[in-house]
Scaffold this active site. Structure first.
Site, PDB file in Angstrom:
ATOM      1  N   SER A  35      -0.145   7.250   5.863  1.00 27.31           N
ATOM      2  CA  SER A  35       0.941   7.413   4.885  1.00 27.31           C
ATOM      3  C   SER A  35       1.923   8.413   5.469  1.00 27.31           C
ATOM      4  CB  SER A  35       0.344   7.973   3.589  1.00 27.31           C
ATOM      5  OG  SER A  35       1.363   8.476   2.741  1.00 27.31           O
ATOM      6  N   TYR A  61      -4.831  14.243  -0.373  1.00 30.30           N
ATOM      7  CA  TYR A  61      -4.398  12.941   0.175  1.00 30.30           C
ATOM      8  C   TYR A  61      -3.775  13.148   1.555  1.00 30.30           C
ATOM      9  CZ  TYR A  61      -1.887   8.389   0.088  1.00 30.30           C
ATOM     10  OH  TYR A  61      -1.407   7.129   0.364  1.00 30.30           O
TER      11      TYR A  61
HETATM   12  N1  LIG Z   1       1.579   2.279  -2.346  1.00 32.86           N
HETATM   13  C1  LIG Z   1       2.081   3.301  -1.643  1.00 32.86           C
HETATM   14  O1  LIG Z   1       3.140   3.869  -1.990  1.00 32.86           O
HETATM   15  C2  LIG Z   1       1.406   3.776  -0.390  1.00 32.86           C
HETATM   16  C3  LIG Z   1       2.121   4.594   0.486  1.00 32.86           C
HETATM   17  C4  LIG Z   1       1.539   5.026   1.655  1.00 32.86           C
HETATM   18  C5  LIG Z   1       0.250   4.630   1.963  1.00 32.86           C
HETATM   19  N2  LIG Z   1      -0.435   3.832   1.099  1.00 32.86           N
HETATM   20  C6  LIG Z   1      -1.780   3.431   1.487  1.00 32.86           C
HETATM   21  O2  LIG Z   1      -1.814   2.028   1.588  1.00 32.86           O
HETATM   22  C7  LIG Z   1      -3.145   1.565   1.376  1.00 32.86           C
HETATM   23  C8  LIG Z   1      -3.129   0.387   0.406  1.00 32.86           C
HETATM   24  O3  LIG Z   1      -2.696   0.833  -0.872  1.00 32.86           O
HETATM   25  P1  LIG Z   1      -1.868  -0.085  -1.891  1.00 32.86           P
HETATM   26  O4  LIG Z   1      -0.518   0.499  -2.003  1.00 32.86           O
HETATM   27  O5  LIG Z   1      -1.994  -1.516  -1.526  1.00 32.86           O
HETATM   28  O6  LIG Z   1      -2.638   0.257  -3.262  1.00 32.86           O
HETATM   29  P2  LIG Z   1      -3.557  -0.636  -4.224  1.00 32.86           P
HETATM   30  O7  LIG Z   1      -4.175   0.321  -5.171  1.00 32.86           O
HETATM   31  O8  LIG Z   1      -2.775  -1.756  -4.786  1.00 32.86           O
HETATM   32  O9  LIG Z   1      -4.652  -1.274  -3.249  1.00 32.86           O
HETATM   33  C9  LIG Z   1      -5.731  -0.547  -2.750  1.00 32.86           C
HETATM   34  C10 LIG Z   1      -6.949  -1.464  -2.703  1.00 32.86           C
HETATM   35  O10 LIG Z   1      -8.040  -0.737  -2.117  1.00 32.86           O
HETATM   36  C11 LIG Z   1      -9.200  -0.961  -2.912  1.00 32.86           C
HETATM   37  N3  LIG Z   1     -10.093   0.183  -2.716  1.00 32.86           N
HETATM   38  C12 LIG Z   1      -9.886   1.457  -3.112  1.00 32.86           C
HETATM   39  N4  LIG Z   1     -10.931   2.221  -2.778  1.00 32.86           N
HETATM   40  C13 LIG Z   1     -11.797   1.416  -2.131  1.00 32.86           C
HETATM   41  C14 LIG Z   1     -13.062   1.641  -1.530  1.00 32.86           C
HETATM   42  N5  LIG Z   1     -13.644   2.854  -1.538  1.00 32.86           N
HETATM   43  N6  LIG Z   1     -13.690   0.609  -0.928  1.00 32.86           N
HETATM   44  C15 LIG Z   1     -13.124  -0.626  -0.917  1.00 32.86           C
HETATM   45  N7  LIG Z   1     -11.933  -0.890  -1.493  1.00 32.86           N
HETATM   46  C16 LIG Z   1     -11.280   0.125  -2.087  1.00 32.86           C
HETATM   47  C17 LIG Z   1      -8.685  -1.102  -4.323  1.00 32.86           C
HETATM   48  O11 LIG Z   1      -9.600  -1.762  -5.175  1.00 32.86           O
HETATM   49  C18 LIG Z   1      -7.407  -1.890  -4.104  1.00 32.86           C
HETATM   50  O12 LIG Z   1      -7.631  -3.288  -4.104  1.00 32.86           O
HETATM   51  C19 LIG Z   1      -3.928   2.781   0.898  1.00 32.86           C
HETATM   52  O13 LIG Z   1      -4.659   3.322   1.972  1.00 32.86           O
HETATM   53  C20 LIG Z   1      -2.852   3.759   0.486  1.00 32.86           C
HETATM   54  O14 LIG Z   1      -3.272   5.109   0.554  1.00 32.86           O
HETATM   55  C21 LIG Z   1       0.114   3.391  -0.068  1.00 32.86           C
END
Ligand SMILES: NC(=O)c1ccc[n+]([C@@H]2O[C@H](COP(=O)([O-])OP(=O)(O)OC[C@H]3O[C@@H](n4cnc5c(N)ncnc54)[C@H](O)[C@@H]3O)[C@@H](O)[C@H]2O)c1
Length: 277
Positions: A154, A167
Site C-alpha cells: 500500500s 497497517y
Molecule cells: N482498497 C484500498 O484502498 C487499498 C489500498 C491499498 C492497499 N490495499 C490492499 O489491497 C489488498 C486487497 O484489498 P481490497 O481493497 O480488495 O479489499 P477487500 O476487503 O475488498 O478484499 C480483501 C479480501 O481479502 C480477504 N481476506 C482478508 N483477510 C484474509 C485472511 N486472513 N485470509 C484470507 N483472506 C482474507 C477478504 O475476505 C476479502 O475478500 C489488501 O491487502 C489491502 O490492504 C487496499
C-alpha cells in the site's frame, strides 16, 4: 496465444475487490486460477469481510471467462492451510506459476490508542499472512525454474500514515519481505515484486467505519460526502482508483515482458509517489 495460457495462478483474498479483479484478468489471459479467501469476519476489523457466496461468484466469473478455477476457503494466518492449498495446486495442475499475495484488512487508531488485539490481528494477517503465502508458494516455483510473485502492500507502506500505524508497519514489512525473496530467488527464474495502491474503490474503503474516519464531522456520511475527503489524499484529486488500475500493474509484473523486473515496488498512487524521496 493468450498471454497466460498454460499458467496457474494462486490469488489470496480473491472473493471480491482487487483479488477478484486480478483473478478475472488472469483468467481472461488464459490462466488457471486457484482462488483463496477466508470468507469470514475477523475480530477488530470494523467492516464485513467476504462470504462463501463471493468466492463462488469469483469462480463463476473465472469459468465464464473460459478458465478453470478451484476455490479454497483458508485463512492466510494458517500456515498449514496455505501449504495445503499450494500442494493442491501442484496435485491438480502440476505447477504454480503466479502467486498474488493480496489478502489484507484494515482497522485504525492512533498508535497510543491501538489495542493489543488490533495490533496482533494486523501483523498476523497483513504481514505473517503474506509470509505464509510466499513460504508455501516459492518452493515449487524454484523447483520448476519459473515464478512470478506479486505482493500487495500500500502507499501506507511507503510513508507514515496517521491512524494506520499498525497497517503501515505491516505493509512496510511486506515490501522488505518481497525484496528479500527477490534476492533469495534471483537466478531461479523467479521475480518478486510489490504493488502499492493508494485508495482503491473496494469494500475496504466503502464502509461506514472508514467513511466516519474521513468525515468525523458528519453523522453517517455517504459515499458522495466522503469522495472529496478521499480526493484530498492525492495530487490528482482522484477519490479512488478502480481495481483495474491495480490489475494493470499486476498483469505487467506477471508478464514475460517483466522478466528482468524484480525487487521493485510499483506504485498506483494518483501522484502521491511524486512527494516521496
Ligand atoms: N482498497 C484500498 O484502498 C487499498 C489500498 C491499498 C492497499 N490495499 C490492499 O489491497 C489488498 C486487497 O484489498 P481490497 O481493497 O480488495 O479489499 P477487500 O476487503 O475488498 O478484499 C480483501 C479480501 O481479502 C480477504 N481476506 C482478508 N483477510 C484474509 C485472511 N486472513 N485470509 C484470507 N483472506 C482474507 C477478504 O475476505 C476479502 O475478500 C489488501 O491487502 C489491502 O490492504 C487496499
Amino acid at each position: 496465444m493468450p498471454q497466460f495460457e498454460g499458467k496457474v495462478a494462486l490469488i489470496t483474498g480473491a472473493a471480491r475487490g482487487q483479488g477478484r479483479a486480478h483473478a478475472l484478468a488472469l483468467a481472461e489471459g488464459g490462466a488457471t486460477i486457484i482462488a483463496l479467501d477466508c470468507c469470514s469476519d475477523v475480530e477488530t476489523i470494523p467492516y464485513p469481510l467476504a462470504r462463501t457466496e463471493d468466492l463462488n461468484e469469483t469462480k463463476f466469473l473465472v469459468e465464464e471467462a473460459g478458465s478453470r478455477c478451484i476455490t479454497i476457503e483458508v485463512d492466510t494466518r494458517d500456515s498449514t492451510g496455505m501449504r495445503a492449498a499450494v500442494s493442491r495446486s501442484i496435485a491438480e495442475f502440476g505447477r504454480l506459476d503466479i502467486c498474488i499475495a493480496n489478502a489484507g484488512v484494515v482497522s485504525f487508531g492512533k498508535i497510543t490508542d491501538l489495542t493489543d488485539a488490533q495490533w496482533s490481528t494486523m501483523i498476523d494477517i497483513n504481514l505473517t499472512g503474506v509470509f505464509n503465502t510466499l513460504r508455501a508458494a516459492a518452493p515449487p516455483m524454484i523447483e520448476q525454474g519459473f515464478g512470478r510473485i506479486i505482493t500487495v502492500a500500500s502507499m501506507g507502506g511507503r510513508a507514515g500514515t496517521p491512524n494506520l500505524g499498525h497497517y503501515s508497519a505491516a505493509k512496510w514489512g511486506v515490501i522488505g519481505l518481497t525484496k528479500t525473496l527477490a534476492l533469495e530467488t534471483a537466478g531461479s527464474g523467479i521475480t518478486a515484486n510489490t504493488v502499492c495502491p493508494g485508495t482503491v474503490s473496494t469494500d475496504m474503503v466503502h464502509n461506514q467505519a472508514m467513511y466516519s474516519l474521513f468525515a468525523p464531522d458528519i453523522d453517517n456520511p455517504t459515499k458522495e460526502q466522503v469522495a472529496s475527503r478521499y480526493a484530498g489524499l492525492n495530487p490528482m484529486r482522484a477519490p479512488w482508483s478502480d481495481t483495474s488500475d491495480v490489475t494493470a500493474a499486476v498483469l505487467y509484473l506477471a508478464s514475460d515482458q517483466a522478466r528482468h523486473v524484480s525487487g521493485t515496488t510499483l506504485e498506483i498512487s494518483a501522484g502521491v509517489s511524486a512527494r516521496l524521496p
